[in-house]
Enzyme design. Structure first.
Site, PDB file in Angstrom:
ATOM      1  N   GLU A 141      -6.422 -10.592  -1.531  1.00  0.00           N
ATOM      2  CA  GLU A 141      -7.202 -10.417  -0.294  1.00  0.00           C
ATOM      3  C   GLU A 141      -8.689 -10.363  -0.642  1.00  0.00           C
ATOM      4  OE1 GLU A 141      -5.723  -7.145   2.076  1.00  0.00           O
ATOM      5  OE2 GLU A 141      -3.631  -7.637   1.648  1.00  0.00           O
ATOM      6  N   GLU A 171       0.804  -1.233   0.000  1.00  0.00           N
ATOM      7  CA  GLU A 171       0.000   0.000   0.000  1.00  0.00           C
ATOM      8  C   GLU A 171       0.834   1.279   0.000  1.00  0.00           C
ATOM      9  OE1 GLU A 171      -2.830  -0.541   3.205  1.00  0.00           O
ATOM     10  OE2 GLU A 171      -3.493  -2.445   2.389  1.00  0.00           O
TER      11      GLU A 171
HETATM   12  O1  G3I Z   1      -3.574  -8.042  18.627  1.00  0.00           O
HETATM   13  C1  G3I Z   1      -4.268  -6.936  19.223  1.00  0.00           C
HETATM   14  C2  G3I Z   1      -4.759  -7.288  20.568  1.00  0.00           C
HETATM   15  O2  G3I Z   1      -3.666  -7.510  21.405  1.00  0.00           O
HETATM   16  C3  G3I Z   1      -5.637  -6.148  21.084  1.00  0.00           C
HETATM   17  O3  G3I Z   1      -6.186  -6.505  22.299  1.00  0.00           O
HETATM   18  C4  G3I Z   1      -6.777  -5.846  20.101  1.00  0.00           C
HETATM   19  C5  G3I Z   1      -7.625  -4.663  20.543  1.00  0.00           C
HETATM   20  O4  G3I Z   1      -8.157  -3.971  19.437  1.00  0.00           O
HETATM   21  O5  G3I Z   1      -6.204  -5.520  18.866  1.00  0.00           O
HETATM   22  C6  G3I Z   1      -5.439  -6.575  18.318  1.00  0.00           C
HETATM   23  O6  G3I Z   1      -4.910  -6.154  17.119  1.00  0.00           O
HETATM   24  C7  G3I Z   1      -5.795  -6.076  16.028  1.00  0.00           C
HETATM   25  C8  G3I Z   1      -5.273  -6.994  14.937  1.00  0.00           C
HETATM   26  O7  G3I Z   1      -6.050  -6.842  13.776  1.00  0.00           O
HETATM   27  C9  G3I Z   1      -5.284  -8.462  15.341  1.00  0.00           C
HETATM   28  O8  G3I Z   1      -6.580  -8.881  15.592  1.00  0.00           O
HETATM   29  C10 G3I Z   1      -5.842  -4.641  15.538  1.00  0.00           C
HETATM   30  O9  G3I Z   1      -6.474  -3.833  16.505  1.00  0.00           O
HETATM   31  C11 G3I Z   1      -6.579  -4.559  14.217  1.00  0.00           C
HETATM   32  O10 G3I Z   1      -6.465  -3.239  13.697  1.00  0.00           O
HETATM   33  C12 G3I Z   1      -5.978  -5.518  13.240  1.00  0.00           C
HETATM   34  O11 G3I Z   1      -6.705  -5.438  12.056  1.00  0.00           O
HETATM   35  C13 G3I Z   1      -6.073  -6.008  10.918  1.00  0.00           C
HETATM   36  C14 G3I Z   1      -5.820  -4.902   9.878  1.00  0.00           C
HETATM   37  O12 G3I Z   1      -5.268  -5.482   8.708  1.00  0.00           O
HETATM   38  C15 G3I Z   1      -4.847  -3.865  10.394  1.00  0.00           C
HETATM   39  O13 G3I Z   1      -3.576  -4.361  10.469  1.00  0.00           O
HETATM   40  C16 G3I Z   1      -7.018  -7.047  10.332  1.00  0.00           C
HETATM   41  O14 G3I Z   1      -7.144  -8.146  11.249  1.00  0.00           O
HETATM   42  C17 G3I Z   1      -6.470  -7.544   8.995  1.00  0.00           C
HETATM   43  O15 G3I Z   1      -7.438  -8.345   8.378  1.00  0.00           O
HETATM   44  C18 G3I Z   1      -6.164  -6.360   8.088  1.00  0.00           C
HETATM   45  O16 G3I Z   1      -5.587  -6.845   6.916  1.00  0.00           O
HETATM   46  C19 G3I Z   1      -5.250  -5.852   5.923  1.00  0.00           C
HETATM   47  C20 G3I Z   1      -4.061  -6.360   5.154  1.00  0.00           C
HETATM   48  O17 G3I Z   1      -3.010  -6.663   6.046  1.00  0.00           O
HETATM   49  C21 G3I Z   1      -3.619  -5.339   4.118  1.00  0.00           C
HETATM   50  N1  G3I Z   1      -4.709  -4.957   3.247  1.00  0.00           N
HETATM   51  C22 G3I Z   1      -5.920  -4.538   3.914  1.00  0.00           C
HETATM   52  C23 G3I Z   1      -6.373  -5.598   4.913  1.00  0.00           C
HETATM   53  C24 G3I Z   1      -7.645  -5.174   5.565  1.00  0.00           C
HETATM   54  O18 G3I Z   1      -7.433  -4.014   6.342  1.00  0.00           O
END
Ligand code: G3I
Length: 357
Positions: A249, A143
């Protein structure tokens, strides 16, 4: 637990999606958590039956895997790579350089260019080196292209190093595991304006001798708004550069959201009355979703040789990030419902270009 009206239990016993499409391209999904404990038995059999390539949903991103300057955490990544090897599945590493889920220390404000470059090098060598020989390919940069305006997104890496951080990231990854493929991955890069910006970036990289093997079109699309013509044109344009094209994705959101993008910085609250499919997916919607998935796979099938992999972003509807972004709601974007039952979309994809199964 509920499941969609139009679903059936053929998922674990019936034809395998990956086997059916194996002569065309790989079929994958992302997985979250630490395997195999984060999956129940039904999920595990779904995963191993229908998919032949895994992408870690979060655990190999810079923040989770390299939380401190000195320390890596390979726990979840190692478990995933082990699980994949045991089940003869490939692994795509995701991702080495991204402006989200990146540790603050890597490009903190005020860090000098040389120090930032060294931190990027240490990160990529640490992670790619750890998995050397066990990863099919890496989403090296994720990205980096702007949604509008300038070609490149304003990111901490770009501010610290300048636009060449992209070339350097690809070089570091190549050096750390010369056998792994190297990908550029982004959302909305099928759309004409962002496609042009992405083509300019990829041409720049290729022209100056940077090794790039493939481009990932993420494919976070919306029901009734799938840009089929743009997708076809984008696959052709990227393939014309000599790159492998991957849909990395894939999901088909059935609840309205303002944009097809995937910028997690954009949030929106859903009122309870906007959580329209919390009790299940109505059959007419499931049918439209099935038809649009079928059309997508028809299109990918027509581009065999150019499209080398199609990966979903989630094993089943209950595991999709779209249940929590851009706000909390109940979504149904994938081929399997929350009970791991095959939806109409699964049947439609399976029937695909070869006709009914
Ligand atoms: O691991 C922490 C946990 O310790 C905490 O308690 C909790 C509270 O919110 O958050 C957890 O982290 C979350 C993580 O996912 C794991 O579940 C983050 O808040 C959350 O923002 C994160 O979201 C991920 C997102 O990327 C941001 O990185 C999504 O699962 C994931 O599906 C998404 O994937 C992205 C691709 O990597 C790139 N392209 C877009 C796609 C969708 O956003």
């Amino acid at each position: 637990m509920f499941h969609s009206v139009a679903s059936h239990a053929a998922s674990a016993e019936g034809p395998s999606l990956a086997a059916r499409l194996a002569s065309r391209f790989q079929v994958g999904t992302c997985v979250g958590g630490v395997l195999p404990g984060s999956l129940d038995p039904a999920e595990r059999s779904l995963l191993t039956r229908h998919f032949n390539v895994l992408t870690p949903e979060n655990c190999m991103k810079p923040g989770p895997i390299h939380p401190t300057l000195e320390g890596f955490d390979f726990t979840a990544g190692d478990a995933l790579v082990r699980f994949a090897a045991e089940h003869r599945m490939a692994v795509v590493g995701h991702c080495l350089c991204w402006h989200q889920q990146s540790p603050a220390w890597m490009f903190e404000a005020g860090v000098g260019r040389e120090a930032a470059l060294e931190q990027l090098r240490a990160h990529i060598h640490g992670v790619v080196g750890h998995y050397r020989g066990r990863i099919q390919g890496w989403d090296v940069v994720n990205e980096a292209v702007a949604d509008e305006g300038e070609d490149l997104r304003d990111t901490p890496a770009g501010r610290a190093i300048g636009p060449a951080y992209i070339e350097r990231a690809f070089e570091f990854a190549r050096d750390a595991d010369p056998g792994a493929e190297l990908y550029y991955n982004d959302y909305n890069i099928e759309r004409p304006a962002k496609r042009e910006r992405t083509l300019r970036l990829l041409k720049r990289l290729l022209d100056n001798g940077t090794r790039v093997d493939g481009v990932g079109i993420q494919g976070h699309w919306l029901l009734d708004q799938v840009p089929f013509d743009d997708i076809r044109a984008a696959i052709d344009a990227y393939a014309a550069l000599g790159l492998k094209v991957m849909i990395t994705e894939l999901d088909l959101d059935v609840v309205d959201r303002p944009d097809c993008g995937a910028d997690i910085a954009l949030q929106r609250a859903y009122a309870p009355n906007e959580d329209v499919y919390r009790d299940g997916l109505p059959e007419p919607i499931a049918q439209r979703q099935a038809a649009q998935y079928a059309r997508l796979f028809q299109l990918f099938g027509e581009r065999v040789g150019a499209v080398t992999r199609v990966s979903f972003w989630g094993l089943h509807d209950g595991k999709s990030w779209l249940n929590s972004w851009p706000g909390k709601r109940t979504n149904h974007p994938l081929l399997f419902d929350r009970a791991c039952r095959a939806k109409l979309a699964f049947d439609a994809v399976l029937a695909g270009p070869e006709g009914a199964p």
